[in-house]
Write a protein that holds these residues in place. Sequence first.
Motif, short mmCIF file in Angstrom:
data_model
loop_
_atom_site.label_atom_id
_atom_site.label_comp_id
_atom_site.label_asym_id
_atom_site.label_seq_id
_atom_site.Cartn_x
_atom_site.Cartn_y
_atom_site.Cartn_z
N UNK A 67 0.83 -1.20 0.00
CA UNK A 67 0.00 0.00 0.00
C UNK A 67 0.87 1.25 0.00
N UNK A 68 1.95 1.24 0.77
CA UNK A 68 2.83 2.41 0.88
C UNK A 68 4.26 1.95 0.62
N UNK A 69 4.76 2.28 -0.50
CA UNK A 69 6.12 1.93 -0.88
C UNK A 69 6.61 2.95 -1.86
N UNK A 70 7.54 2.58 -2.72
CA UNK A 70 7.98 3.54 -3.74
C UNK A 70 6.78 3.98 -4.57
N UNK A 71 6.53 5.26 -4.55
CA UNK A 71 5.34 5.76 -5.23
C UNK A 71 5.47 7.25 -5.47
N UNK A 72 4.52 7.81 -6.17
CA UNK A 72 4.43 9.24 -6.44
C UNK A 72 3.17 9.71 -5.73
N UNK A 73 3.35 10.43 -4.64
CA UNK A 73 2.21 10.81 -3.82
C UNK A 73 1.71 12.20 -4.18
N UNK A 74 0.40 12.35 -4.19
CA UNK A 74 -0.24 13.65 -4.42
C UNK A 74 -1.27 13.88 -3.34
N UNK A 75 -1.72 15.12 -3.24
CA UNK A 75 -2.75 15.50 -2.29
C UNK A 75 -3.64 16.56 -2.92
N UNK A 76 -4.86 16.64 -2.47
CA UNK A 76 -5.76 17.70 -2.93
C UNK A 76 -5.60 18.96 -2.07
N UNK A 77 -4.68 18.91 -1.09
CA UNK A 77 -4.47 20.02 -0.16
C UNK A 77 -3.15 20.71 -0.49
N UNK A 78 -3.21 21.90 -1.06
CA UNK A 78 -2.00 22.61 -1.48
C UNK A 78 -1.03 22.84 -0.32
N UNK A 79 -1.54 23.27 0.82
CA UNK A 79 -0.69 23.53 1.98
C UNK A 79 0.09 22.31 2.42
N UNK A 80 -0.53 21.15 2.32
CA UNK A 80 0.15 19.90 2.67
C UNK A 80 1.33 19.65 1.72
N UNK A 81 1.12 19.86 0.44
CA UNK A 81 2.20 19.68 -0.54
C UNK A 81 3.31 20.71 -0.31
N UNK A 82 2.94 21.93 0.03
CA UNK A 82 3.95 22.95 0.31
C UNK A 82 4.79 22.57 1.52
N UNK A 83 4.15 22.10 2.59
CA UNK A 83 4.89 21.68 3.79
C UNK A 83 5.82 20.52 3.48
N UNK A 84 5.35 19.57 2.68
CA UNK A 84 6.18 18.42 2.32
C UNK A 84 7.37 18.86 1.49
N UNK A 85 7.17 19.77 0.56
CA UNK A 85 8.27 20.26 -0.29
C UNK A 85 9.33 20.95 0.57
N UNK A 86 8.90 21.77 1.50
CA UNK A 86 9.85 22.46 2.40
C UNK A 86 10.60 21.44 3.25
N UNK A 87 9.90 20.45 3.73
CA UNK A 87 10.53 19.39 4.55
C UNK A 87 11.58 18.64 3.74
N UNK A 88 11.24 18.27 2.51
CA UNK A 88 12.19 17.54 1.66
C UNK A 88 13.43 18.39 1.36
N UNK A 89 13.23 19.67 1.11
CA UNK A 89 14.37 20.57 0.83
C UNK A 89 15.26 20.69 2.06
#
Length: 79
Positions: A24-46
Amino acid sequence: MILYHGGTVAVIEPRIIFSDLGRDFGPAFYTTAIRGQAERWAIRRAKFARKGGIAGMPAAVSVYEFDEASARRRLKWQD
């Protein structure tokens, strides 16, 4: 439907890759319908990249228009 992906590079055209891993959760390309969540994840990854010694790694949010009806017609769905 609008979907977002947060990471360290902009992904213009994500590809669907089929796998027999059966996870269910492994190598994948994850998306979300919540822009703020994607922004937080991008900052975390950086931040993780910078801590790992990669200076100047940007945070990037990719935006996609997802047509669920079209996807259901084109892909084999298992409900």
